[in-house]
Motif scaffolding. Structure first.
Motif, PDB file in Angstrom:
ATOM      1  N   ASN A   1       0.833  -1.200   0.000  1.00 19.21           N
ATOM      2  CA  ASN A   1       0.000   0.000   0.000  1.00 19.21           C
ATOM      3  C   ASN A   1       0.870   1.252   0.000  1.00 19.21           C
ATOM      4  N   THR A   2       0.363   2.300  -0.642  1.00 20.80           N
ATOM      5  CA  THR A   2       1.089   3.558  -0.723  1.00 20.80           C
ATOM      6  C   THR A   2       0.217   4.653  -0.131  1.00 20.80           C
ATOM      7  N   ILE A   3       0.668   5.237   0.948  1.00 23.95           N
ATOM      8  CA  ILE A   3      -0.087   6.281   1.627  1.00 23.95           C
ATOM      9  C   ILE A   3       0.884   7.415   1.947  1.00 23.95           C
ATOM     10  N   PHE A   4       0.513   8.638   1.577  1.00 23.56           N
ATOM     11  CA  PHE A   4       1.389   9.760   1.899  1.00 23.56           C
ATOM     12  C   PHE A   4       0.598  11.065   1.863  1.00 23.56           C
ATOM     13  N   GLN A   5       1.210  12.085   2.428  1.00 23.75           N
ATOM     14  CA  GLN A   5       0.709  13.445   2.349  1.00 23.75           C
ATOM     15  C   GLN A   5       1.878  14.338   1.928  1.00 23.75           C
ATOM     16  N   VAL A   6       1.611  15.198   0.958  1.00 24.67           N
ATOM     17  CA  VAL A   6       2.619  16.165   0.536  1.00 24.67           C
ATOM     18  C   VAL A   6       1.939  17.524   0.390  1.00 24.67           C
ATOM     19  N   LYS A   7       2.753  18.577   0.438  1.00 26.50           N
ATOM     20  CA  LYS A   7       2.226  19.926   0.274  1.00 26.50           C
ATOM     21  C   LYS A   7       3.186  20.745  -0.583  1.00 26.50           C
ATOM     22  N   PRO A   8       3.139  20.552  -1.913  1.00 24.67           N
ATOM     23  CA  PRO A   8       3.948  21.407  -2.790  1.00 24.67           C
ATOM     24  C   PRO A   8       3.588  22.875  -2.555  1.00 24.67           C
TER      25      PRO A   8
ATOM     26  N   THR B   1       7.932   3.277  -3.246  1.00 22.63           N
ATOM     27  CA  THR B   1       9.178   3.786  -3.819  1.00 22.63           C
ATOM     28  C   THR B   1       8.945   4.900  -4.829  1.00 22.63           C
ATOM     29  N   GLN B   2       7.692   5.066  -5.288  1.00 22.83           N
ATOM     30  CA  GLN B   2       7.411   6.049  -6.335  1.00 22.83           C
ATOM     31  C   GLN B   2       6.808   7.347  -5.791  1.00 22.83           C
TER      32      GLN B   2
ATOM     33  N   PRO C   1      13.133  -5.835  -3.590  1.00 27.20           N
ATOM     34  CA  PRO C   1      13.621  -4.968  -2.523  1.00 27.20           C
ATOM     35  C   PRO C   1      12.483  -4.243  -1.808  1.00 27.20           C
ATOM     36  N   THR C   2      12.676  -4.033  -0.529  1.00 30.59           N
ATOM     37  CA  THR C   2      11.722  -3.232   0.223  1.00 30.59           C
ATOM     38  C   THR C   2      11.970  -1.768  -0.089  1.00 30.59           C
ATOM     39  N   PRO C   3      10.957  -0.929   0.142  1.00 27.36           N
ATOM     40  CA  PRO C   3      11.139   0.497  -0.167  1.00 27.36           C
ATOM     41  C   PRO C   3      12.409   1.059   0.455  1.00 27.36           C
TER      42      PRO C   3
ATOM     43  N   VAL D   1      10.850  20.479 -15.521  1.00 23.75           N
ATOM     44  CA  VAL D   1      10.759  19.164 -14.906  1.00 23.75           C
ATOM     45  C   VAL D   1       9.957  18.260 -15.848  1.00 23.75           C
ATOM     46  N   THR D   2      10.577  17.159 -16.277  1.00 22.54           N
ATOM     47  CA  THR D   2       9.915  16.247 -17.192  1.00 22.54           C
ATOM     48  C   THR D   2       9.855  14.843 -16.591  1.00 22.54           C
ATOM     49  N   GLY D   3       8.850  14.119 -17.021  1.00 16.58           N
ATOM     50  CA  GLY D   3       8.707  12.734 -16.604  1.00 16.58           C
ATOM     51  C   GLY D   3       9.370  11.807 -17.593  1.00 16.58           C
ATOM     52  N   VAL D   4      10.151  10.893 -17.097  1.00 14.29           N
ATOM     53  CA  VAL D   4      10.855   9.924 -17.925  1.00 14.29           C
ATOM     54  C   VAL D   4      10.281   8.541 -17.638  1.00 14.29           C
ATOM     55  N   ASN D   5       9.860   7.848 -18.665  1.00  7.98           N
ATOM     56  CA  ASN D   5       9.279   6.520 -18.484  1.00  7.98           C
ATOM     57  C   ASN D   5      10.352   5.494 -18.150  1.00  7.98           C
ATOM     58  N   GLY D   6      10.082   4.692 -17.143  1.00  9.41           N
ATOM     59  CA  GLY D   6      10.993   3.620 -16.772  1.00  9.41           C
ATOM     60  C   GLY D   6      10.231   2.493 -16.113  1.00  9.41           C
ATOM     61  N   ALA D   7      10.919   1.664 -15.362  1.00 14.51           N
ATOM     62  CA  ALA D   7      10.287   0.549 -14.676  1.00 14.51           C
ATOM     63  C   ALA D   7      11.086   0.241 -13.418  1.00 14.51           C
ATOM     64  N   GLU D   8      10.471  -0.501 -12.495  1.00 14.54           N
ATOM     65  CA  GLU D   8      11.163  -0.930 -11.301  1.00 14.54           C
ATOM     66  C   GLU D   8      10.544  -2.216 -10.785  1.00 14.54           C
ATOM     67  N   ALA D   9      11.188  -2.803  -9.771  1.00 13.48           N
ATOM     68  CA  ALA D   9      10.716  -4.066  -9.223  1.00 13.48           C
ATOM     69  C   ALA D   9       9.347  -3.896  -8.582  1.00 13.48           C
ATOM     70  N   ASN D  10       8.479  -4.880  -8.783  1.00 16.71           N
ATOM     71  CA  ASN D  10       7.177  -4.905  -8.140  1.00 16.71           C
ATOM     72  C   ASN D  10       7.350  -5.444  -6.725  1.00 16.71           C
ATOM     73  N   VAL D  11       7.355  -4.532  -5.749  1.00 18.10           N
ATOM     74  CA  VAL D  11       7.580  -4.916  -4.365  1.00 18.10           C
ATOM     75  C   VAL D  11       6.488  -5.857  -3.883  1.00 18.10           C
ATOM     76  N   GLN D  12       5.271  -5.658  -4.367  1.00 17.90           N
ATOM     77  CA  GLN D  12       4.146  -6.476  -3.921  1.00 17.90           C
ATOM     78  C   GLN D  12       4.388  -7.957  -4.201  1.00 17.90           C
ATOM     79  N   LEU D  13       4.996  -8.259  -5.365  1.00 17.02           N
ATOM     80  CA  LEU D  13       5.179  -9.663  -5.729  1.00 17.02           C
ATOM     81  C   LEU D  13       6.481 -10.233  -5.194  1.00 17.02           C
ATOM     82  N   THR D  14       7.552  -9.456  -5.267  1.00 19.49           N
ATOM     83  CA  THR D  14       8.855 -10.004  -4.905  1.00 19.49           C
ATOM     84  C   THR D  14       9.125  -9.923  -3.408  1.00 19.49           C
ATOM     85  N   GLY D  15       8.481  -8.988  -2.725  1.00 19.38           N
ATOM     86  CA  GLY D  15       8.750  -8.784  -1.308  1.00 19.38           C
ATOM     87  C   GLY D  15      10.108  -8.155  -1.076  1.00 19.38           C
TER      88      GLY D  15
END
Length: 854
Positions: free
Chosen positions: A537-544, A586-587, A643-645, A627-641
């Motif tokens: 699960n991903t839960i956060f609060q930010v205030k730009p 991680t994102q 790397p942890t965040p 500021v630009t977004g660059v497409n990439g990929a990373e490990a699915n933590v949910q499945l692999t367990g």
């Protein structure tokens, strides 16, 4: 080419000075009394009413009549005639919105996490979203497209420029009305009507409404039905019918496999305005508008399929006895096999399968990790392909003439948007990923400004306040990435600003302008992205938050009464944002806003007694923070367990530019991992990720617009724009293209209209032909397989006008030669999917329109 352009500009300037000198003795400034010259347009780009030709800003002002005669129906069509502007209906993944770019700067993503770079204003009320911004041109007076930055006067997010939509005002002297009906291709049925009533000498009311309907020009086909019809039922494996009514019987089989349509239109809208003028120095205007849009998603074509997709997709196709390959590509841009539903039933267990024979060398697929072992929420999901949009607002504007030369203006407004839309990533009967979003925002704005004019100084000072409350509730349903997550986001932006703009007139014909704006912007974001397994699960609060000061300096000089030259320098900014689509912890992240410093040099002139108008501008923009977004990929933590965040191995992502990385469970090893395909997540189950990096650059270019009435009844127009973006990240060796994706460097248009008096018909006949040119477009930074070549389209309209009886009849066609081109491409291969999709524009559409004025 540069020498030629310089010579042309010098020649035009010399002609302007010479003709302007004649104009000083031959005719006063302004439109000729015979009404056969080019009409003046009054704009409010400086927050004061001025003649466009006397306003030292690069503006394209388009009247309602111009839009109608050129076959343009909404704000998404403006890029056909506005040089260096690209406005397009976005593809379905981003919902019912419009991408907006001016001079190479803009935004396509309609999420609430990204701030647009083009500021929309509707009757002085700021509209903060690209979502729902495809405004119909109802009771429009004109639209002003202002090149940016416009940070000092229009402020919030006017980095690239501003779109100022100005509606017609009720008349206090005349009562009138109109009705208009249009029929055409794809069962088109449009109705518009409105009236203006001068209730008293001080009170006027106007009301207008519209209803638009058109079937979609792209057919959705039942894949199994179509394979049976084609005589290749084996290609459908055991995939079910999209619609059970297509099930064949012993003595009959379906002859029509169409189960739906995309690219249609279904809109209802209304608008009302009250104008009260109790005294010569007091004017109160109250506006209200409402739009309900049930138009289907844009047409979307699966262009190509490369590879079998992820492990879960392979196991799904094996389960149905098919392969994820070109069988799902119809080859016709106006047909698709999208179902917006999952063919896997609720609770189905998909076992392991041997290697897929359709792909030699492919591995055996393990038991599916998306459906198996999860509750009934997995499988059988259905998503709507017809969005539901409600967009409405009310506003009031009070203008008080404090003295003959000083006005005080107060503006308040409230708007609300509610949108629900779904999307099928690949438009195939197999489920790669579906999304469902429910998005809303309501906001209040208030502005108070004072302005004055004198022979020595013109000035405007004001304050601005904006407060909004938004939310997103979204489902990400992705067998491709083994992700089923539910997003719940609240979003509360606030903006406060003060500004001043002063124009000093030290000498005759010379004006010097200085402006500044201080702004304080913030937005509180409360985000949750919950996996149905309660893992990852991903839960956060930010205030730009950003406080900044923007400024502008400029000077203009009237070489003659009819020729203006000007130069300016100004800064602009876009507000900070945050990652609106993190799929795991991680994102999580926010990123700073953009900022630019722009220079502009231009001239405006009316020649030959207002029968030729030339406006030109050159610009250079230093894009300091981008500021630009660059497409990439990373490990699915949910499945692999693992790397942890925070503990994953970060390795460079070459296509991402400086600082871009990818999360992997282990470092890349050529001996064991094979080809270095970082974006595919070698050795791990990966999910897409966007990396945010600063990629500053420079933008330079020019615009030239011309309009001519060389003889009675003949009208000509032409425009061309060129903008080139130069940035280090566009020159990386890993990039296939060295240009910005999604927008052309060149666009142009031209039109001709001739009005023929026909006494036997008691009126006039006006044929008109318009040409629209869009330069080549790069669609992906990583590959050039899907770049779109330059293309031209034509619109034709013939109008009969009877002034005595006040009616018109018009007929014509848009995209006259049925040119195939694409509004957008989405190269999903860049983010780990096996497909590329594109949104074909409509083919030729004819229309017949009848209107009556009262």
């Amino acid at each position: 080419m540069k020498i030629g352009l310089a010579a042309m500009s010098a020649s035009l300037m010399a002609l302007a000075v010479a003709q302007g000198a004649l104009a000083q003795t031959a005719a006063p400034t302004g439109k000729p009394d015979d009404d056969k010259g080019i009409a003046d347009i009054v704009v409010t780009a400086t927050r004061q009413a001025t003649n466009m030709q006397d306003t030292p800003i690069a503006i394209t002002a388009v009247t309602a009549q111009t839009l109608e005669t050129r076959g343009l129906k909404s704000t998404a069509d403006l890029s056909n005639i506005v040089p260096n502007a690209t406005f397009r209906r976005v593809q379905g993944a981003f919902g019912p919105g419009v991408s907006a770019f001016i001079r190479g700067i803009g935004q396509s993503d309609t999420s609430l996490g990204n701030e647009p770079a083009v500021a929309y204003y509707v009757d002085d009320i700021y509209y903060p979203l690209l979502l729902g911004s495809n405004f119909d041109l109802l009771d429009l007076d004109h639209i002003e497209v202002l090149r940016g930055p416009q940070g000092t006067l229009f402020g919030r997010n006017a980095l690239a420029g501003a779109i100022n939509i100005v509606s017609k005002q009720p008349s206090l002297t005349d009562s009138s009305g109109y009705v208009q009906a249009t029929t055409g291709s794809y069962n088109r049925r449009d109705f518009r009507a409105g009236f203006n009533v001068a209730l008293t000498e001080t009170l006027g009311v106007s009301l207008s409404g519209l209803s638009k309907y058109r079937d979609g020009y792209q057919k959705l086909l039942d894949f199994r039905c179509q394979m049976i019809k084609n005589g290749t039922p084996q290609l459908a494996g055991t995939l079910p019918f999209t619609d059970a009514i297509n099930t064949p019987s012993l003595n009959a089989s379906p002859s029509n496999c169409t189960v739906g349509r995309l690219g249609g239109e279904d809109v209802r809208a209304g608008r009302g305005t009250i104008l009260w003028k109790p005294a010569s120095n007091i004017k109160l205007t109250i506006n209200g508008d409402y739009t309900r849009d049930r138009s289907p998603n844009p047409a979307d074509q699966l262009i190509t399929v490369t590879g079998p997709g992820g492990v879960n997709v392979q196991s799904e196709t094996n389960y149905f006895g098919v392969a994820y390959d070109k069988r799902f590509v119809t080859g016709n841009p106006y047909t698709a096999y999208a179902t917006y539903s999952d063919p896997v039933g609720s609770g189905v267990v998909i076992p392991a399968y041997a290697a897929n024979a359709a792909y030699p060398g492919s591995p055996a697929t393990p038991a599916n990790t998306f459906y198996n072992g999860f509750g009934p929420q997995r499988g059988g999901a259905r998503f709507p392909y017809t969005p539901s949009v409600v967009n409405w607002g009310v506003s009031g504007k009070l203008v008080v003439g404090v003295t003959d030369s000083i006005d005080l203006t107060g503006i308040v407004g409230y708007r609300k948007l509610i949108d629900t839309h779904g999307f099928d990533v690949d438009n195939s009967p197999i489920t790669l990923e579906h999304t469902l979003l429910h998005i809303g925002e309501d906001y209040k704005t208030a502005e108070l400004r004072a302005s004055g004019k004198s022979s020595l100084i013109d000035w405007v000072v004001g304050g601005f306040y904006f407060k909004g409350s938004g939310y997103t509730h979204a489902i990400t349903y992705s067998p491709q990435s083994a992700v089923y997550k539910v997003q719940a986001i609240s979003y509360d932006p606030q903006s406060k600003a003060v500004y001043a703009n002063i124009t000093v007139k030290p000498f005759a014909r010379l004006d010097i302008t200085a402006g500044g704006r201080y702004s304080d912007d913030s937005k509180y974001v409360d985000y949750s992205n919950d996996a149905d397994t309660n893992v990852g699960n991903t839960i956060f609060q930010v205030k730009p938050h950003a406080k900044r000061f923007d400024w502008k300096f400029g000077a203009d000089y009237h070489l003659t009464d009819a020729t203006l030259v000007y130069a300016s320098a100004s800064t602009g900014a876009r507000l900070p944002g945050y990652n609106a689509r993190p799929q795991q912890q991680t994102q999580v992240g926010s990123y700073p806003g953009d900022e630019t410093l722009a220079y502009e040099l231009g001239f405006k002139t009316d020649l030959f007694d207002h029968h030729l108008r030339l406006n030109a501008a050159g610009f250079y923009t230093d894009y300091k923070t981008r500021v630009t977004g660059v497409n990439g990929a990373e490990a699915n933590v949910q499945l692999t367990g693992s790397p942890t965040p925070g503990t994953c191995v970060l390795i460079p992502l070459p296509s991402g530019g400086p600082g871009a990385t990818q999360c992997r469970s282990t470092p890349y090893n050529a001996a064991t991992d094979g080809p270095n395909n970082l974006a595919g997540g070698i050795g791990i189950t990966s999910i897409p990720r966007t990396y945010y990096v600063n990629t500053p650059g420079k933008v330079k270019g020019f615009e030239l617009e011309a309009e001519a009435h060389p003889i009675d009844n003949l009208a000509l127009n032409a425009a061309v724009g060129y903008s080139h973006f130069d940035s280090p990240d566009l020159k990386l060796a890993t990039r296939a293209n060295d240009r910005l994706a999604g927008i052309p460097e060149i666009n142009a248009s031209a039109g001709i209209q001739y009005t023929i008096p026909v006494s036997s018909l008691g009126g006039t006949v006006s044929p008109r032909l318009d040409w629209f040119y869009t330069g080549s477009i790069t669609e992906s930074s990583a590959r050039n397989d899907y770049n779109q070549p330059a293309y031209s389209t034509f619109n034709l309209r013939v109008t009969y006008t009877n002034e005595k009886h006040k009616f018109t009849v018009a007929a014509g066609a848009t995209n006259l030669f049925s040119k195939l081109y694409y509004r957008n491409f989405f190269v999903y291969q860049d983010i780990g999917f096996p497909n590329v999709n594109a949104q074909p524009a409509p083919p030729r559409e004819w229309f017949l329109e009848v209107g009556k004025r009262f």
